[in-house]
Enzyme design. Structure first.
Site, PDB file in Angstrom:
ATOM      1  N   LYS A   1       0.852  -1.203   0.000  1.00  0.00           N
ATOM      2  CA  LYS A   1       0.000   0.000   0.000  1.00  0.00           C
ATOM      3  C   LYS A   1       0.881   1.244   0.000  1.00  0.00           C
ATOM      4  O   LYS A   1       0.673   2.167  -0.773  1.00  0.00           O
ATOM      5  CB  LYS A   1      -0.872   0.007   1.251  1.00  0.00           C
ATOM      6  CG  LYS A   1      -1.532   1.350   1.556  1.00  0.00           C
ATOM      7  CD  LYS A   1      -2.449   1.307   2.753  1.00  0.00           C
ATOM      8  CE  LYS A   1      -1.755   1.499   4.052  1.00  0.00           C
ATOM      9  NZ  LYS A   1      -1.438   2.895   4.394  1.00  0.00           N
TER      10      LYS A   1
ATOM     11  N   ARG B   1      -5.608  10.520   3.448  1.00  0.00           N
ATOM     12  CA  ARG B   1      -4.581  11.473   3.842  1.00  0.00           C
ATOM     13  C   ARG B   1      -3.523  11.610   2.742  1.00  0.00           C
ATOM     14  O   ARG B   1      -2.784  12.555   2.659  1.00  0.00           O
ATOM     15  CB  ARG B   1      -3.892  11.021   5.139  1.00  0.00           C
ATOM     16  CG  ARG B   1      -4.768  10.960   6.336  1.00  0.00           C
ATOM     17  CD  ARG B   1      -3.901  10.848   7.585  1.00  0.00           C
ATOM     18  NE  ARG B   1      -3.134  12.055   7.783  1.00  0.00           N
ATOM     19  CZ  ARG B   1      -1.879  12.225   7.398  1.00  0.00           C
ATOM     20  NH1 ARG B   1      -1.245  11.259   6.749  1.00  0.00           N
ATOM     21  NH2 ARG B   1      -1.243  13.355   7.597  1.00  0.00           N
TER      22      ARG B   1
ATOM     23  N   ARG C   1      -0.822  14.035  12.777  1.00  0.00           N
ATOM     24  CA  ARG C   1      -0.335  13.856  11.403  1.00  0.00           C
ATOM     25  C   ARG C   1      -0.068  15.195  10.695  1.00  0.00           C
ATOM     26  O   ARG C   1      -0.617  15.488   9.652  1.00  0.00           O
ATOM     27  CB  ARG C   1      -1.303  13.004  10.588  1.00  0.00           C
ATOM     28  CG  ARG C   1      -1.750  11.715  11.226  1.00  0.00           C
ATOM     29  CD  ARG C   1      -0.638  10.723  11.489  1.00  0.00           C
ATOM     30  NE  ARG C   1      -0.015  10.202  10.291  1.00  0.00           N
ATOM     31  CZ  ARG C   1      -0.494   9.153   9.596  1.00  0.00           C
ATOM     32  NH1 ARG C   1      -1.633   8.612   9.950  1.00  0.00           N
ATOM     33  NH2 ARG C   1       0.144   8.722   8.522  1.00  0.00           N
TER      34      ARG C   1
ATOM     35  N   VAL D   1       1.748  18.227   8.489  1.00  0.00           N
ATOM     36  CA  VAL D   1       2.471  18.157   7.207  1.00  0.00           C
ATOM     37  C   VAL D   1       3.462  19.312   7.098  1.00  0.00           C
ATOM     38  O   VAL D   1       3.867  19.702   5.998  1.00  0.00           O
ATOM     39  CB  VAL D   1       1.492  18.145   6.019  1.00  0.00           C
ATOM     40  CG1 VAL D   1       0.697  16.845   5.966  1.00  0.00           C
ATOM     41  CG2 VAL D   1       0.556  19.357   6.063  1.00  0.00           C
TER      42      VAL D   1
ATOM     43  N   ILE E   1       7.362   6.795  17.135  1.00  0.00           N
ATOM     44  CA  ILE E   1       6.998   7.481  15.892  1.00  0.00           C
ATOM     45  C   ILE E   1       5.736   8.315  16.035  1.00  0.00           C
ATOM     46  O   ILE E   1       5.715   9.491  15.677  1.00  0.00           O
ATOM     47  CB  ILE E   1       6.826   6.467  14.726  1.00  0.00           C
ATOM     48  CG1 ILE E   1       8.058   5.584  14.570  1.00  0.00           C
ATOM     49  CG2 ILE E   1       6.482   7.197  13.428  1.00  0.00           C
ATOM     50  CD1 ILE E   1       9.324   6.297  14.118  1.00  0.00           C
TER      51      ILE E   1
END
Ligand code: EPZ
Length: 420
Positions: free
Chosen positions: A25, A97, A126, A128, A331
């Site tokens: 993926k 996303r 998340r 960016v 992470i």
């Protein structure tokens, strides 16, 4: 697929047989964004049938890209007739996303993009910012509102990009931006996940000039034109890790085909440390286990260390391992959502910040549990496989984003699992 679909799992069966791992993926998604860079026709093999892939293809279609996917043989035919000036509507972009990864390619080809913010998810906010800062250094003007990213440029220019933290899609986005930018781009602290290597290998075949593949420093000389190319996507190391972890927990012997053993070495080493037997054959990996495991400790880190995307699955089998296991998640800031669900099944887990302490219990009991992200869902399935009695796993929409024919593959290996 209805929102209410769930799995019913009867635990206790061992897993035996062979499983064919699908294409990755996290490789096909950036590679789809790479097709924006060169007009023409592409044929991609080993493409997984996933909702994330379908949703990103839908986004690309608004830019003029056309495609047809042959599900029965996982072949994707894609054509880029020339990118138009359209933007994809918010309702489409927000379905995955990964639309953020079109930013680099759109800026370096047509010079503008308007994307809705990808937003956070259960495992974290998340952000960016690494993507945006790097593209600004390459000459893009980027305006951020609370719902949109408005970006434009008069052509991107090569720059020195230093990622303070490893970012997989940040690296992939900047690679796509740099291969057709004017001049040289150097990316320091580039992520080295195998999916980035797959993207680079395709770009080299398309005529890009990239040095440093497989290292943390990439040197990219921009070129004016790239040509389309056909490509076979690498095997999905996280799907393979999921099955390897599952059989280690249930007991049995499973042969994994279609994945490069080097891509899951960190997981295989940890499974051996817990008592599983691993055999690397010419074109497959055999995982054998009694199902009785010893505890251990893992810390999630960028490749080649233990991947965050296999953390929840590994925690599932540590719930029954003899002794105390420690899992540190470095992470993402919120990737222990599965803990509460495991506790419903009788697991003895405590968490403090990003560290989980798992005290192995004699058995887990089936329960009704709910997934919160792709990997937590596969982890709850594994917990159901190793539990006594019946487990209901809800929110399969997450699973279908990242796994194809998951219950069929498990049933073929001897699991008692039904989608309702
Ligand atoms: C990719 O996400 C994967 N997704 C994730 O897989 C995977 O968990 C992750 O890499 C880490 O390996 C795809 O490849 C499609 P990052 P990505 O940028 O690129 C922070 C799955 O289940 N960060 O490497 O979004 C971020 O919040 C998914 O298949 C910033 O702060 O991850 C995280 O804490 C889940 N600013 C850390 O860095 C940024 O601009 C690493 O994120 C970007 C990231």
């Amino acid at each position: 697929m209805s929102q209410m679909e769930h799995f019913i799992i009867e635990g206790g069966n061992q897993l035996n047989g062979t499983v064919h791992i699908d294409g990755a993926k996290n490789s096909i998604l950036p590679i789809l964004c790479t097709t924006i860079l060169a007009e023409g026709d592409y044929i991609f093999g080993n493409v997984p049938d996933l909702t994330d892939v379908q949703n990103l293809l839908r986004t690309l279609s608004y830019f003029g890209i056309t495609y047809s996917f042959e599900k029965h043989n996982n072949i994707l035919f894609l054509s880029n007739p020339g990118i138009n000036d359209e933007d994809a509507p918010q309702k489409v972009v927000q379905k995955t996303r990964m639309s953020i990864m079109t930013l680099g390619s759109l800026l370096t080809t047509r010079g503008h993009a308007k994307l809705s913010f990808p937003g956070g998810c259960a495992i974290g906010t998340r952000p960016v910012d690494f993507h945006v800062e790097a593209l600004r250094k390459m000459g893009a003007d980027i305006l951020l509102t609370d719902t949109y990213i408005h970006a434009h440029c008069e052509g991107l220019k090569g720059a020195e990009i230093k990622f303070l933290h490893s970012t997989v899609t940040g690296t992939q986005n900047i690679i796509n931006a740099a291969v057709r930018a004017e001049g040289e781009t150097v990316i320091y602290n580039a992520a080295m996940e195998p999916e980035i290597g797959d993207q680079i290998n395709l770009l080299l075949k398309m005529g890009a000039k990239i040095d440093g593949r497989g290292t943390g420093t990439l040197v990219i000389e921009g070129v004016k034109y790239l040509a389309p190319a056909n490509w076979r996507i690498i095997g999905d190391r996280i799907e393979a890790a999921t099955f390897a972890i599952a059989v280690a927990g249930t007991g049995g012997e499973v042969e994994l085909k279609g994945v490069n053993p080097d891509h899951i070495e960190s997981i295989l080493l940890m499974l051996m440390a817990c008592g599983a037997e691993i055999e690397i054959k010419d074109r497959s990996i055999v995982v054998k286990s009694s199902g009785r495991l010893d505890s251990t400790g893992i810390t999630t880190l960028p490749f080649p260390r233990f991947p965050t995307d296999a953390q929840a699955q590994f925690m599932a089998i540590m719930c029954k391992a003899a002794g105390i296991s420690i899992i540190e998640e470095t992470i993402f800031e919120n990737r222990f959502q599965q803990v509460e669900e495991f506790q419903k099944m009788g697991a003895n887990i405590t968490t403090k910040g990003r560290v989980a302490t798992i005290r192995g219990v004699g058995e887990l009991k089936g329960a009704t549990v709910s997934a919160t992200d792709i990997r937590a869902c596969s982890a709850l399935v594994i917990a159901g496989l190793i539990a006594e009695g019946e487990t209901e796993v809800r929110n399969l929409k997450y699973l279908d984003r990242g796994y194809s024919k998951f219950e069929e593959k498990l049933t073929n290996l001897g699991a008692n699992i039904k989608r309702k």
